[in-house]
Write a protein that holds these residues in place. Structure first.
Motif, short mmCIF file in Angstrom:
data_model
loop_
_atom_site.label_atom_id
_atom_site.label_comp_id
_atom_site.label_asym_id
_atom_site.label_seq_id
_atom_site.Cartn_x
_atom_site.Cartn_y
_atom_site.Cartn_z
N GLY A 209 0.86 -1.13 -0.05
CA GLY A 209 0.00 0.09 0.06
C GLY A 209 0.97 1.13 -0.17
O GLY A 209 0.67 2.26 0.67
N GLY B 121 2.09 5.10 3.37
CA GLY B 121 3.12 4.25 2.66
C GLY B 121 4.05 4.89 2.04
O GLY B 121 5.29 4.62 1.82
N ILE C 293 -2.54 -1.97 -4.99
CA ILE C 293 -3.55 -2.62 -5.57
C ILE C 293 -3.96 -1.58 -6.77
O ILE C 293 -4.32 -1.70 -7.81
CB ILE C 293 -4.78 -3.14 -5.05
N VAL D 31 -0.26 -5.22 -7.03
CA VAL D 31 -0.10 -6.47 -6.25
C VAL D 31 -1.45 -6.29 -5.48
O VAL D 31 -1.84 -5.39 -4.81
CB VAL D 31 0.98 -6.87 -5.47
N ASP D 32 -2.55 -7.30 -5.26
CA ASP D 32 -3.51 -7.29 -4.49
C ASP D 32 -3.10 -8.24 -3.19
O ASP D 32 -2.99 -9.23 -3.38
CB ASP D 32 -4.83 -8.00 -5.04
N CYS E 80 -4.38 -9.44 -0.76
CA CYS E 80 -5.02 -10.44 -0.23
C CYS E 80 -4.79 -11.80 -1.11
O CYS E 80 -5.48 -12.82 -0.63
CB CYS E 80 -6.54 -10.15 -0.27
N LYS F 222 -7.29 -4.18 13.20
CA LYS F 222 -5.96 -3.52 13.83
C LYS F 222 -5.68 -4.02 15.22
O LYS F 222 -4.51 -4.36 15.37
CB LYS F 222 -6.39 -1.75 13.90
P1 NAD Z 1 -4.43 5.35 1.99
O1 NAD Z 1 -5.57 4.91 1.58
O2 NAD Z 1 -3.85 6.64 1.76
O3 NAD Z 1 -3.04 4.32 1.46
C1 NAD Z 1 -3.56 2.87 1.52
C2 NAD Z 1 -2.84 2.06 0.34
O4 NAD Z 1 -3.19 0.89 0.40
C3 NAD Z 1 -3.50 2.94 -0.90
O5 NAD Z 1 -2.58 3.20 -1.96
C4 NAD Z 1 -4.36 1.46 -1.52
O6 NAD Z 1 -4.34 1.52 -2.88
C5 NAD Z 1 -3.55 0.30 -0.87
N1 NAD Z 1 -4.40 -0.88 -0.90
C6 NAD Z 1 -5.58 -0.97 -0.45
N2 NAD Z 1 -6.00 -2.33 -0.42
C7 NAD Z 1 -5.09 -3.01 -1.04
C8 NAD Z 1 -5.04 -4.22 -1.48
N3 NAD Z 1 -5.70 -5.09 -1.57
N4 NAD Z 1 -3.58 -4.55 -2.05
C9 NAD Z 1 -2.41 -3.83 -2.01
N5 NAD Z 1 -2.65 -2.51 -1.76
C10 NAD Z 1 -4.05 -1.98 -1.33
O7 NAD Z 1 -4.30 5.10 3.68
P2 NAD Z 1 -3.40 5.91 4.65
O8 NAD Z 1 -4.14 6.80 5.50
O9 NAD Z 1 -1.75 6.20 4.19
O10 NAD Z 1 -3.12 4.59 5.83
C11 NAD Z 1 -2.09 3.64 5.69
C12 NAD Z 1 -2.02 2.76 6.84
O11 NAD Z 1 -2.20 3.41 8.11
C13 NAD Z 1 -3.36 1.90 6.79
O12 NAD Z 1 -3.12 0.38 7.30
C14 NAD Z 1 -4.04 2.65 7.57
O13 NAD Z 1 -5.04 1.68 8.28
C15 NAD Z 1 -3.27 2.94 8.86
N6 NAD Z 1 -3.58 4.29 9.56
C16 NAD Z 1 -3.84 5.40 9.05
C17 NAD Z 1 -4.29 6.54 9.61
C18 NAD Z 1 -4.67 7.75 9.23
O14 NAD Z 1 -5.19 8.73 10.01
N7 NAD Z 1 -4.27 8.29 7.91
C19 NAD Z 1 -4.71 6.40 10.96
C20 NAD Z 1 -4.51 4.96 11.63
C21 NAD Z 1 -3.92 4.10 10.91
#
Ligand code: NAD
Length: 262
Positions: free
Chosen positions: A15, A21, A40, A69-70, A72, A167
């Motif tokens: 991700g 990420g 993905i 890549v997915d 899952c 989580k």
């Molecule tokens: P985001 O949506 O910006 O990034 C998540 C990425 O994961 C996306 O690029 C998406 O395309 C990818 N993704 C989703 N499903 C996928 C799959 N099946 N295979 C591959 N890639 C996949 O989210 P974010 O806010 O940057 O969050 C990143 C991490 O931090 C997550 O685990 C989220 O739960 C955690 N988190 C974020 C926050 C926040 O406030 N932003 C708070 C707590 C935890």
């Protein structure tokens, strides 16, 4: 794009095309790492590669690779990890960051089983899958795994059951894996609170944060992507050699704040 058998360390980030990420990837590239981003969202990954090239950050664009890549899909995860080792010659860190980042998937009584599975598979099950297929490579150089949890592993709002469960599961998975994979591999969870990722998305998602949004945090502000990236970089470094199995909360103090009605 390809450096083989380089002594530079190699991170695999799920991700990583957007959001936190991508911030972690930028931070590691700036600190000399080679990075395989898997996501993905193909378009977001291609855009990230193009942005890196444009920025001409020394040779960092040659140290970044992307695969669609997915996470899952076990065979896709296994193949992408094998490909990472083939491209870069080694693997030192896995950062399990992919998730369906919206905690609110609907009310409990109408939440479909499909939605429940999708949320758990994307975050929790994928963290098991990458560890399963990366462990033998990580062991070679004393590597490290970071699992991205959330402060929602510890506290909740309504209608967030699947996300909270995924989580919370990650926090438990982290200490279990730390016991199974040590001493060669350290495993830690990072639990972000509210992190503003609006500037880190494929398409601009301007988010106007209010003064209250910031002020309610004991540190006086909402979190930045860099707050998480810096901690991840430390935890996967040799300086963190005595830290494993822990959940590290990065939330500006929110989970330590006592709230009474006035
Ligand atoms: P985001 O949506 O910006 O990034 C998540 C990425 O994961 C996306 O690029 C998406 O395309 C990818 N993704 C989703 N499903 C996928 C799959 N099946 N295979 C591959 N890639 C996949 O989210 P974010 O806010 O940057 O969050 C990143 C991490 O931090 C997550 O685990 C989220 O739960 C955690 N988190 C974020 C926050 C926040 O406030 N932003 C708070 C707590 C935890």
């Amino acid at each position: 794009m390809t450096l083989t058998h380089s002594p530079r360390k190699v991170a695999y980030i799920t991700g990583g095309a957007q959001g936190i990420g991508r911030g972690i990837s930028d931070h590691l590239l700036a600190n000399g790492w080679q990075v395989m981003v898997v996501d993905i969202d193909h378009e977001a990954g291609e855009q990230y590669l193009a942005d890196q090239c444009k920025a001409q950050q020394e040779d960092s664009n040659t140290r970044l690779s992307f695969q669609t890549v997915d996470v899952c899909d076990e065979s896709a995860v296994a193949a992408s990890i094998a490909q990472t080792v083939e491209v870069f010659g080694r693997l030192d860190a896995v950062i399990n960051n992919a998730a369906i980042a919206n905690p609110f998937q609907g009310a409990l009584e109408s939440l479909s089983l499909d939605s429940w599975h999708r949320v758990l598979d994307t975050s929790l099950t994928s963290s098991f899958l990458t560890a399963k297929h990366a462990a033998r490579h990580l062991r070679e150089h004393g590597g490290s795994i970071i699992n991205m949890a959330s402060s929602r592993a510890l506290q909740s709002e309504p209608d967030s059951e699947a996300y909270a469960a995924s989580k919370g599961g990650i926090v438990a998975l982290t200490h279990a894996m730390a016991m199974s994979l040590g001493p060669e591999i350290r495993v830690n969870a990072v639990s972000p609170g509210w992190i503003d990722v609006s500037d880190w998305q494929k398409t601009a998602q301007p988010e106007t944060l209010s003064a209250q949004d910031h002020a309610q945090h004991p540190v006086g502000r909402v979190g930045h992507v860099e707050d998480i990236a810096a901690l991840v970089a430390f935890l996967i470094s040799d300086k963190a050699g005595f830290i494993t199995g822990q959940n590290h909360v990065v939330d500006g103090g929110m989970t330590r704040k006592m709230i009474y009605q006035e």
